[in-house]
Design a protein around this motif. Structure first.
Motif, PDB file in Angstrom:
ATOM      1  N   SER A   1       8.256   2.318   4.988  1.00  0.00           N
ATOM      2  CA  SER A   1       9.109   3.483   4.753  1.00  0.00           C
ATOM      3  C   SER A   1       8.248   4.728   4.703  1.00  0.00           C
ATOM      4  O   SER A   1       7.083   4.683   4.286  1.00  0.00           O
ATOM      5  CB  SER A   1       9.911   3.319   3.452  1.00  0.00           C
ATOM      6  OG  SER A   1       9.057   3.131   2.349  1.00  0.00           O
ATOM      7  N   LEU A   2       8.840   5.834   5.139  1.00  0.00           N
ATOM      8  CA  LEU A   2       8.104   7.085   5.244  1.00  0.00           C
ATOM      9  C   LEU A   2       8.942   8.199   4.627  1.00  0.00           C
ATOM     10  O   LEU A   2      10.163   8.238   4.801  1.00  0.00           O
ATOM     11  CB  LEU A   2       7.814   7.400   6.715  1.00  0.00           C
ATOM     12  CG  LEU A   2       7.119   8.723   7.032  1.00  0.00           C
ATOM     13  CD1 LEU A   2       5.688   8.725   6.492  1.00  0.00           C
ATOM     14  CD2 LEU A   2       7.114   8.953   8.546  1.00  0.00           C
ATOM     15  N   ALA A   3       8.273   9.097   3.913  1.00  0.00           N
ATOM     16  CA  ALA A   3       8.987  10.205   3.280  1.00  0.00           C
ATOM     17  C   ALA A   3       8.153  11.470   3.372  1.00  0.00           C
ATOM     18  O   ALA A   3       6.922  11.431   3.448  1.00  0.00           O
ATOM     19  CB  ALA A   3       9.275   9.890   1.818  1.00  0.00           C
ATOM     20  N   ARG A   4       8.865  12.596   3.386  1.00  0.00           N
ATOM     21  CA  ARG A   4       8.192  13.885   3.234  1.00  0.00           C
ATOM     22  C   ARG A   4       8.358  14.302   1.787  1.00  0.00           C
ATOM     23  O   ARG A   4       9.478  14.454   1.294  1.00  0.00           O
ATOM     24  CB  ARG A   4       8.796  14.929   4.161  1.00  0.00           C
ATOM     25  CG  ARG A   4       8.126  16.302   4.019  1.00  0.00           C
ATOM     26  CD  ARG A   4       8.806  17.357   4.833  1.00  0.00           C
ATOM     27  NE  ARG A   4       8.239  18.676   4.589  1.00  0.00           N
ATOM     28  CZ  ARG A   4       8.939  19.808   4.602  1.00  0.00           C
ATOM     29  NH1 ARG A   4      10.242  19.781   4.868  1.00  0.00           N
ATOM     30  NH2 ARG A   4       8.347  20.957   4.357  1.00  0.00           N
TER      31      ARG A   4
ATOM     32  N   ALA B   1       0.839  -1.193   0.000  1.00  0.00           N
ATOM     33  CA  ALA B   1       0.000   0.000   0.000  1.00  0.00           C
ATOM     34  C   ALA B   1       0.872   1.240   0.000  1.00  0.00           C
ATOM     35  O   ALA B   1       1.918   1.266   0.654  1.00  0.00           O
ATOM     36  CB  ALA B   1      -0.911   0.011   1.226  1.00  0.00           C
ATOM     37  N   VAL B   2       0.446   2.243  -0.758  1.00  0.00           N
ATOM     38  CA  VAL B   2       1.094   3.556  -0.734  1.00  0.00           C
ATOM     39  C   VAL B   2       0.079   4.538  -0.157  1.00  0.00           C
ATOM     40  O   VAL B   2      -1.012   4.708  -0.704  1.00  0.00           O
ATOM     41  CB  VAL B   2       1.522   4.000  -2.143  1.00  0.00           C
ATOM     42  CG1 VAL B   2       2.157   5.390  -2.091  1.00  0.00           C
ATOM     43  CG2 VAL B   2       2.497   2.993  -2.751  1.00  0.00           C
ATOM     44  N   VAL B   3       0.424   5.136   0.958  1.00  0.00           N
ATOM     45  CA  VAL B   3      -0.496   6.027   1.675  1.00  0.00           C
ATOM     46  C   VAL B   3       0.020   7.459   1.569  1.00  0.00           C
ATOM     47  O   VAL B   3       1.171   7.733   1.907  1.00  0.00           O
ATOM     48  CB  VAL B   3      -0.604   5.625   3.158  1.00  0.00           C
ATOM     49  CG1 VAL B   3      -1.634   6.501   3.861  1.00  0.00           C
ATOM     50  CG2 VAL B   3      -0.976   4.154   3.285  1.00  0.00           C
TER      51      VAL B   3
ATOM     52  N   ALA C   1       4.333  10.587   2.544  1.00  0.00           N
ATOM     53  CA  ALA C   1       3.950   9.336   1.881  1.00  0.00           C
ATOM     54  C   ALA C   1       4.572   8.176   2.634  1.00  0.00           C
ATOM     55  O   ALA C   1       5.704   8.264   3.122  1.00  0.00           O
ATOM     56  CB  ALA C   1       4.413   9.323   0.432  1.00  0.00           C
ATOM     57  N   ALA C   2       3.818   7.086   2.743  1.00  0.00           N
ATOM     58  CA  ALA C   2       4.303   5.879   3.402  1.00  0.00           C
ATOM     59  C   ALA C   2       4.087   4.689   2.480  1.00  0.00           C
ATOM     60  O   ALA C   2       3.072   4.601   1.784  1.00  0.00           O
ATOM     61  CB  ALA C   2       3.565   5.658   4.720  1.00  0.00           C
ATOM     62  N   VAL C   3       5.057   3.788   2.467  1.00  0.00           N
ATOM     63  CA  VAL C   3       4.949   2.545   1.715  1.00  0.00           C
ATOM     64  C   VAL C   3       4.887   1.403   2.715  1.00  0.00           C
ATOM     65  O   VAL C   3       5.787   1.242   3.543  1.00  0.00           O
ATOM     66  CB  VAL C   3       6.147   2.352   0.761  1.00  0.00           C
ATOM     67  CG1 VAL C   3       6.023   1.015   0.040  1.00  0.00           C
ATOM     68  CG2 VAL C   3       6.212   3.485  -0.245  1.00  0.00           C
ATOM     69  N   LEU C   4       3.808   0.612   2.641  1.00  0.00           N
ATOM     70  CA  LEU C   4       3.600  -0.518   3.548  1.00  0.00           C
ATOM     71  C   LEU C   4       3.721  -1.796   2.724  1.00  0.00           C
ATOM     72  O   LEU C   4       2.813  -2.142   1.966  1.00  0.00           O
ATOM     73  CB  LEU C   4       2.209  -0.444   4.206  1.00  0.00           C
ATOM     74  CG  LEU C   4       1.988   0.609   5.305  1.00  0.00           C
ATOM     75  CD1 LEU C   4       2.153   2.022   4.783  1.00  0.00           C
ATOM     76  CD2 LEU C   4       0.609   0.438   5.928  1.00  0.00           C
ATOM     77  N   PRO C   5       4.822  -2.507   2.829  1.00  0.00           N
ATOM     78  CA  PRO C   5       5.044  -3.682   1.972  1.00  0.00           C
ATOM     79  C   PRO C   5       4.522  -4.971   2.601  1.00  0.00           C
ATOM     80  O   PRO C   5       4.174  -5.024   3.786  1.00  0.00           O
ATOM     81  CB  PRO C   5       6.571  -3.725   1.860  1.00  0.00           C
ATOM     82  CG  PRO C   5       7.029  -3.223   3.190  1.00  0.00           C
ATOM     83  CD  PRO C   5       6.014  -2.186   3.631  1.00  0.00           C
ATOM     84  N   ALA C   6       4.487  -6.027   1.790  1.00  0.00           N
ATOM     85  CA  ALA C   6       4.191  -7.393   2.227  1.00  0.00           C
ATOM     86  C   ALA C   6       2.911  -7.468   3.046  1.00  0.00           C
ATOM     87  O   ALA C   6       2.885  -7.921   4.186  1.00  0.00           O
ATOM     88  CB  ALA C   6       5.368  -7.965   3.028  1.00  0.00           C
TER      89      ALA C   6
ATOM     90  N   ALA D   1      -1.161  -8.676   3.592  1.00  0.00           N
ATOM     91  CA  ALA D   1      -2.170  -9.662   3.205  1.00  0.00           C
ATOM     92  C   ALA D   1      -3.390  -8.957   2.616  1.00  0.00           C
ATOM     93  O   ALA D   1      -4.023  -9.442   1.696  1.00  0.00           O
ATOM     94  CB  ALA D   1      -2.560 -10.487   4.422  1.00  0.00           C
ATOM     95  N   ASP D   2      -3.695  -7.767   3.168  1.00  0.00           N
ATOM     96  CA  ASP D   2      -4.850  -7.001   2.704  1.00  0.00           C
ATOM     97  C   ASP D   2      -4.432  -5.536   2.633  1.00  0.00           C
ATOM     98  O   ASP D   2      -4.541  -4.809   3.600  1.00  0.00           O
ATOM     99  CB  ASP D   2      -6.023  -7.187   3.671  1.00  0.00           C
ATOM    100  CG  ASP D   2      -7.318  -6.554   3.126  1.00  0.00           C
ATOM    101  OD1 ASP D   2      -7.231  -5.748   2.186  1.00  0.00           O
ATOM    102  OD2 ASP D   2      -8.397  -6.868   3.677  1.00  0.00           O
ATOM    103  N   ALA D   3      -3.951  -5.103   1.476  1.00  0.00           N
ATOM    104  CA  ALA D   3      -3.411  -3.763   1.332  1.00  0.00           C
ATOM    105  C   ALA D   3      -4.454  -2.669   1.603  1.00  0.00           C
ATOM    106  O   ALA D   3      -4.176  -1.726   2.332  1.00  0.00           O
ATOM    107  CB  ALA D   3      -2.806  -3.579  -0.053  1.00  0.00           C
ATOM    108  N   PRO D   4      -5.681  -2.762   1.061  1.00  0.00           N
ATOM    109  CA  PRO D   4      -6.666  -1.698   1.334  1.00  0.00           C
ATOM    110  C   PRO D   4      -6.966  -1.537   2.822  1.00  0.00           C
ATOM    111  O   PRO D   4      -7.080  -0.433   3.337  1.00  0.00           O
ATOM    112  CB  PRO D   4      -7.883  -2.148   0.535  1.00  0.00           C
ATOM    113  CG  PRO D   4      -7.324  -2.984  -0.570  1.00  0.00           C
ATOM    114  CD  PRO D   4      -6.176  -3.716   0.066  1.00  0.00           C
ATOM    115  N   ALA D   5      -7.119  -2.666   3.510  1.00  0.00           N
ATOM    116  CA  ALA D   5      -7.432  -2.603   4.934  1.00  0.00           C
ATOM    117  C   ALA D   5      -6.270  -1.991   5.718  1.00  0.00           C
ATOM    118  O   ALA D   5      -6.467  -1.191   6.635  1.00  0.00           O
ATOM    119  CB  ALA D   5      -7.754  -4.001   5.468  1.00  0.00           C
TER     120      ALA D   5
END
Length: 245
Positions: free
Chosen positions: A220-223, A179-181, A230-235, A237-241
């Motif tokens: 990972s988190l970036a400004r 997920a990319v938030v 922006a945050a990247v949440l890898p690996a 099971a349920d990316a939307p959740a």
């Protein structure tokens, strides 16, 4: 008709062996490189002033000794392995080397080592090592500036794009989701306008710290700029959740 002046006489050559030796000694003493000669057993046969400065020893204390007798055995073994390769193959070797001086400082060198056959038929090693410690530090500083947001210490947009590219390839290969938030701070412009930029900067630093603590391990988190993160949440099971959490 004008005649051309006689050309300047050719400079006198250094015919005397003593003059040539004196000149060579002056050059070796003042060149900005560590220059040394070792025999096949790794014993120093010659060192210039720079090598003496590195070891903080006189020539008499170094000549006839090996690196194993002068520095940490782990570092010495690594250096002597390169020496051995050059002598065994009778070929030029060039590489980066790391030495810890007598004050405990780590120093980086670019070394060129060349085998040389002596008059008696034995081989020796001639080495030229130029310190590149400050150059590497400058390179590291420039690289940090390239990929880091100076206000929050987070990754910047450049680093985020590189991280995201890697995570996308991994997710494809492992058949996983990520997920990319994207986040921004509500009313941030109001705070900057009414409380000042110092207050806005402090809010950004505090937001970065709290976001870093809230993200799961491996994220990972970036400004990205302004009040955008922006945050990247890898690996996942349920990316939307996960993104909604």
């Amino acid at each position: 008709m004008d005649t051309l002046p006689d050309p300047s006489p050719a400079p006198a050559s250094l015919n005397s062996p003593a003059e040539r030796l004196a000149l060579a000694a002056t050059v070796l003493a003042n060149v900005d490189a560590h220059i040394y000669v070792k025999d096949r057993q790794g014993r120093y046969l010659f060192i210039n002033e720079k090598v003496m400065e590195l070891y903080n020893r006189s020539a008499e204390e170094v000549l006839g000794r090996t690196d194993l007798e002068l520095m940490d055995p782990v570092i010495a073994t690594r250096l002597m392995a390169i020496d051995k390769l050059a002598l065994d193959t009778m070929s030029r070797q060039a590489c980066e080397e790391i030495v810890v001086d007598r004050e405990g400082r780590t120093r980086h060198y670019w070394s060129v080592k060349m085998p040389l056959e002596r008059e008696d038929g034995s081989a020796c090693l001639v080495g030229f090592s130029t310190e590149i410690t400050e150059l590497l530090r400058l390179r590291q500083t420039l690289e940090r500036q390239r990929i880091t947001d100076p206000l929050t210490g987070l990754a910047n947009r450049v680093q985020m794009e590189e991280d995201l590219s890697i995570e996308l390839r991994l997710a494809t290969r492992e058949q996983q989701q990520l997920a990319v938030v994207l986040l921004d701070l509500d009313q941030f412009k109001y705070i900057n306008t009414h409380l000042g930029h110092d207050a806005g900067d402090q809010l950004l630093r505090e937001a970065a710290q709290r976001l870093r603590q809230a993200l799961p391990v491996g994220s990972s988190l970036a400004r990205l700029g302004g009040d955008e993160f922006a945050a990247v949440l890898p690996a996942l099971a349920d990316a939307p959740a996960a993104a909604l959490q």
